[in-house]
Design a protein around this motif. Structure first.
Motif, PDB file in Angstrom:
ATOM      1  N   THR A   1       0.694  -1.294   0.030  1.00  0.00           N
ATOM      2  CA  THR A   1      -0.103   0.005  -0.311  1.00  0.00           C
ATOM      3  C   THR A   1       0.999   1.204  -0.072  1.00  0.00           C
ATOM      4  O   THR A   1       0.792   2.213  -0.883  1.00  0.00           O
ATOM      5  CB  THR A   1      -0.841   0.187   1.307  1.00  0.00           C
ATOM      6  OG1 THR A   1      -1.122  -1.265   1.692  1.00  0.00           O
ATOM      7  CG2 THR A   1      -2.109   0.748   1.048  1.00  0.00           C
ATOM      8  N   LEU A   2       1.697   1.056   0.850  1.00  0.00           N
ATOM      9  CA  LEU A   2       2.799   2.441   1.026  1.00  0.00           C
ATOM     10  C   LEU A   2       3.674   2.203  -0.327  1.00  0.00           C
ATOM     11  O   LEU A   2       3.933   3.536  -0.696  1.00  0.00           O
ATOM     12  CB  LEU A   2       3.721   2.150   2.257  1.00  0.00           C
ATOM     13  CG  LEU A   2       4.121   3.343   2.797  1.00  0.00           C
ATOM     14  CD1 LEU A   2       3.188   4.370   3.009  1.00  0.00           C
ATOM     15  CD2 LEU A   2       4.881   2.998   4.137  1.00  0.00           C
ATOM     16  N   LEU A   3       4.030   1.258  -0.844  1.00  0.00           N
ATOM     17  CA  LEU A   3       4.717   1.248  -2.032  1.00  0.00           C
ATOM     18  C   LEU A   3       3.931   2.250  -3.136  1.00  0.00           C
ATOM     19  O   LEU A   3       4.508   3.038  -3.824  1.00  0.00           O
ATOM     20  CB  LEU A   3       5.237   0.123  -2.552  1.00  0.00           C
ATOM     21  CG  LEU A   3       5.838  -0.095  -3.663  1.00  0.00           C
ATOM     22  CD1 LEU A   3       7.247   0.543  -3.482  1.00  0.00           C
ATOM     23  CD2 LEU A   3       6.180  -1.568  -4.111  1.00  0.00           C
ATOM     24  N   ASN A   4       2.653   1.907  -3.108  1.00  0.00           N
ATOM     25  CA  ASN A   4       1.970   3.032  -4.106  1.00  0.00           C
ATOM     26  C   ASN A   4       2.040   3.998  -3.887  1.00  0.00           C
ATOM     27  O   ASN A   4       1.977   4.814  -4.927  1.00  0.00           O
ATOM     28  CB  ASN A   4       0.474   2.431  -4.099  1.00  0.00           C
ATOM     29  CG  ASN A   4       0.113   0.992  -5.116  1.00  0.00           C
ATOM     30  OD1 ASN A   4       0.656   1.043  -5.949  1.00  0.00           O
ATOM     31  ND2 ASN A   4      -0.910   0.167  -4.677  1.00  0.00           N
ATOM     32  N   LYS A   5       1.694   4.364  -2.579  1.00  0.00           N
ATOM     33  CA  LYS A   5       1.678   5.792  -2.126  1.00  0.00           C
ATOM     34  C   LYS A   5       3.100   6.526  -2.607  1.00  0.00           C
ATOM     35  O   LYS A   5       3.356   7.526  -3.177  1.00  0.00           O
ATOM     36  CB  LYS A   5       1.663   5.749  -0.893  1.00  0.00           C
ATOM     37  CG  LYS A   5       0.748   7.297  -0.339  1.00  0.00           C
ATOM     38  CD  LYS A   5       0.556   7.269   1.060  1.00  0.00           C
ATOM     39  CE  LYS A   5       0.208   8.834   1.123  1.00  0.00           C
ATOM     40  NZ  LYS A   5       0.099   9.196   2.539  1.00  0.00           N
ATOM     41  N   ILE A   6       4.312   5.742  -2.659  1.00  0.00           N
ATOM     42  CA  ILE A   6       5.323   6.293  -2.714  1.00  0.00           C
ATOM     43  C   ILE A   6       5.730   6.478  -4.334  1.00  0.00           C
ATOM     44  O   ILE A   6       6.154   7.462  -4.713  1.00  0.00           O
ATOM     45  CB  ILE A   6       6.595   5.249  -2.348  1.00  0.00           C
ATOM     46  CG1 ILE A   6       6.681   5.458  -0.988  1.00  0.00           C
ATOM     47  CG2 ILE A   6       8.041   5.847  -3.043  1.00  0.00           C
ATOM     48  CD1 ILE A   6       7.717   4.252  -0.215  1.00  0.00           C
ATOM     49  N   ALA A   7       5.088   5.615  -5.192  1.00  0.00           N
ATOM     50  CA  ALA A   7       5.268   5.631  -6.579  1.00  0.00           C
ATOM     51  C   ALA A   7       4.347   6.815  -6.941  1.00  0.00           C
ATOM     52  O   ALA A   7       4.810   7.599  -7.820  1.00  0.00           O
ATOM     53  CB  ALA A   7       4.489   4.364  -7.295  1.00  0.00           C
TER      54      ALA A   7
END
Lengths: 252, 315
Positions: free
Chosen positions: A183-189
């Motif tokens: 989820t956070l990775l999506n946010k970072i992207a």
């Protein structure tokens, strides 16, 4: 924006980076990929000035920077994150971020002694900026926690937070996605894309191919310290030489 | 001993404690806050002492000067010359790993002692400089030491205040960050070498002033006073006992250590005269035992590292 020209770096006779050349254009997201040991992080260290190239040149914002000290390159507008997070362990998360901005007048001891009101006003500004970054990274609740007590993923985010605090032109991200939940990775992207909208340039090392394919404009592939190929994500993905480099044998 | 005698001894004791406290605050700036390994405090101490002595004594054929300047200027010059010395030592060494600074400082401290011992035109060699004036000595009678104690306390207060204010500022934040992870500070565009140098030079300034206080109080200095045991290692023990990176701890460390050091003098003084040489070695052993006890039971020192913060909203 950034140009690397035939750069060589040897460690005791081992060529970690071998006549590698590439260019990163302004306001793009460029992925730097390659198998483990391809020389990607070494290349980052060469660009950021943590290591000095044995041969070749590095140009950043129209200047030849390969002889510059790391802090001078940073002042030209380059921020980087570290693959293995480096945190100021005995300092709070908030302090870790507030350290970063350049040109703080309180960094001069004389101002800190005798111009307290000006320094205090700047500190307030700096603090609210740090809180905005913390909010974005969903780290507000750990603002006053010592950095040593963060989890691995949170340390990774703190790395990113420092890069955001610097407000640089070029950001080097070394595996921002490693150890971060999806989820956070999506946010970072999304955030990386947002930085691009703001006119920033990003160079990114990452092993998560989905992330690379989704956000990068161009991808550079390194292997054995050399520049192998570059192109759009789609081009690189279907290039047989890339598959060969990753899988070792001629499987294609 | 009479009550008055005890009182005047106490004042005497506190002045020495205070001079050591200045040194410990200075070392805390260098070691506690900036992580700099200075094991040549004796050198800065000696430079401060001799500078102020040369500046404030009346003209003399026996050594350089004297220039007959006021006490305050002597103090200031002592700080500045010691700071300049630190700057010169720092140029080649401060960017190196910490052990190199240690080697350089201990070496230079010894060189300084030998220069003072041998260059008679400068420092009157082994005979030392006598008659270093005490400020206002003419006006104040036999309670003079109380006045001198006030000067020492005032200087400690100034240094304490500036050191605390510095470390609780953005400047101090960079310094603390360098101690934690240098690469991060560099990547944020800060000139690490500059900050280290500033802490080193500031600490040296304080040591120089401390040295000047010592010279004026004892009014006689010679190379013998600047041996590493008393001038360097005792200060380190004070810092370790009080707790590194804690200014208040530095003051308490100075008080306790100097208390034990002078206290052992009484104890060893009770030994028969035949054992005088052994007695002085015994003092060093006793201090060593005290240090061991602290290191084993409280490795962070009595007070440990203080939590510093530059944030305006907190503290």
């Amino acid at each position: 924006m950034l140009k690397v020209d035939k750069v060589v770096k040897e460690f005791n006779g081992f060529r970690a980076v071998d006549e590698c050349s590439f260019e990163v254009k302004k306001n793009t997201i460029t992925g730097l990929i390659g198998p483990n040991g391809a020389g990607k992080t070494t290349m980052f260290n060469l660009i950021a000035g943590s290591l000095k190239a044995d041969q070749g040149e590095v140009y950043f914002s129209d200047q030849k920077v390969n002889s510059f000290a790391a802090y001078k390159i940073a002042r030209l507008g380059l921020a980087r994150t570290f693959q293995i997070p480096k945190t100021l362990k005995k300092m709070t998360v908030l302090e870790n971020l507030m350290l970063v901005p350049g040109g703080q007048s309180g960094e001069n001891i004389w101002n800190s002694w005798f111009k307290s009101s000006k320094v205090k006003a700047e500190e307030k500004e700096n603090e609210s900026r740090a809180y905005r970054v913390l909010k974005f990274l969903e780290l507000t609740h750990v603002a006053d926690v010592l950095a040593a007590n963060l989890s691995g993923g949170q340390k990774k985010l703190l790395e990113l937070g420092r890069a955001l605090m610097a407000d640089p032109e070029l950001i080097l991200l070394d595996e921002p996605g490693a150890g971060v939940n999806p989820t956070l990775l999506n946010k970072i992207a999304k955030n990386i894309l947002k930085l691009k909208e703001k006119g920033k340039t990003i160079l990114l090392i990452e092993h998560n191919m989905d992330l690379i394919m989704n956000i990068c404009d161009r991808v550079i592939v390194m292997n054995d310290g050399k520049h192998l190929v570059d192109g759009t994500p789609a081009e690189v993905k279907s290039n047989p030489r890339v598959l060969e480099a990753y899988l070792g044998e001629k499987t294609a | 001993m009479t009550l008055g005698g005890i009182f005047s001894y106490l004042v005497f004791f506190l002045i020495f404690t205070g001079i050591y406290a200045v040194m410990t605050l200075a070392l805390n700036m260098q070691r506690g806050f900036a992580g700099l390994f200075n094991i040549g405090i004796a050198g800065f101490w000696a430079v401060g002492s001799y500078t102020s002595a040369i500046m404030t004594t009346p003209p003399s054929a026996e050594h350089l000067g004297g220039y007959n300047l006021p006490f305050v200027l002597g103090l200031l010059a002592a700080g500045l010359v010691a700071a300049l010395l630190a700057f010169l030592i720092g140029i080649p060494t401060i960017k190196l790993r910490e052990d190199y600074l240690g080697i350089a400082t201990i070496g230079i401290a010894e060189i300084i002692r030998l220069v003072i011992k041998n260059e008679e035109w400068l420092s009157n060699g082994v005979r030392g400089i006598a008659g270093i004036p005490k400020p206002m000595a003419g006006f104040l009678g036999h309670n003079y030491n109380i006045f001198f104690l006030l000067i020492v306390v005032l200087i400690i207060a100034i240094f304490f205040y500036l050191s605390e204010k510095g470390i609780n500022s953005p400047w101090g934040r960079v310094l603390r960050a360098i101690r934690e992870e240098e690469e991060v500070v560099k990547a944020a565009g800060k000139n690490v070498v500059r900050y280290r140098m500033e802490a080193f030079v500031l600490g040296a300034f304080m040591m120089g002033v401390g040295g000047a206080l010592y010279a004026h109080f004892t009014s006689f200095i010679s190379p013998e006073a600047f041996k590493p045991m008393q001038a360097t290692f005792l200060v380190w023990i004070m810092l370790i006992i009080g707790g590194s990176a804690n200014n208040f701890g530095s003051l308490v460390g100075a008080l306790l250590t100097w208390g034990i050091w002078t206290g052992t003098e009484f104890l060893t003084g009770m030994l028969p005269a035949a054992y005088t040489t052994q007695a002085s070695a015994l003092r060093v052993i006793l201090i060593g035992v005290f240090l061991e006890i602290i290191l084993l039971s409280r490795p962070q020192g009595l007070f440990g590292e203080k939590k510093y913060s530059a944030s305006s909203s907190k503290s």
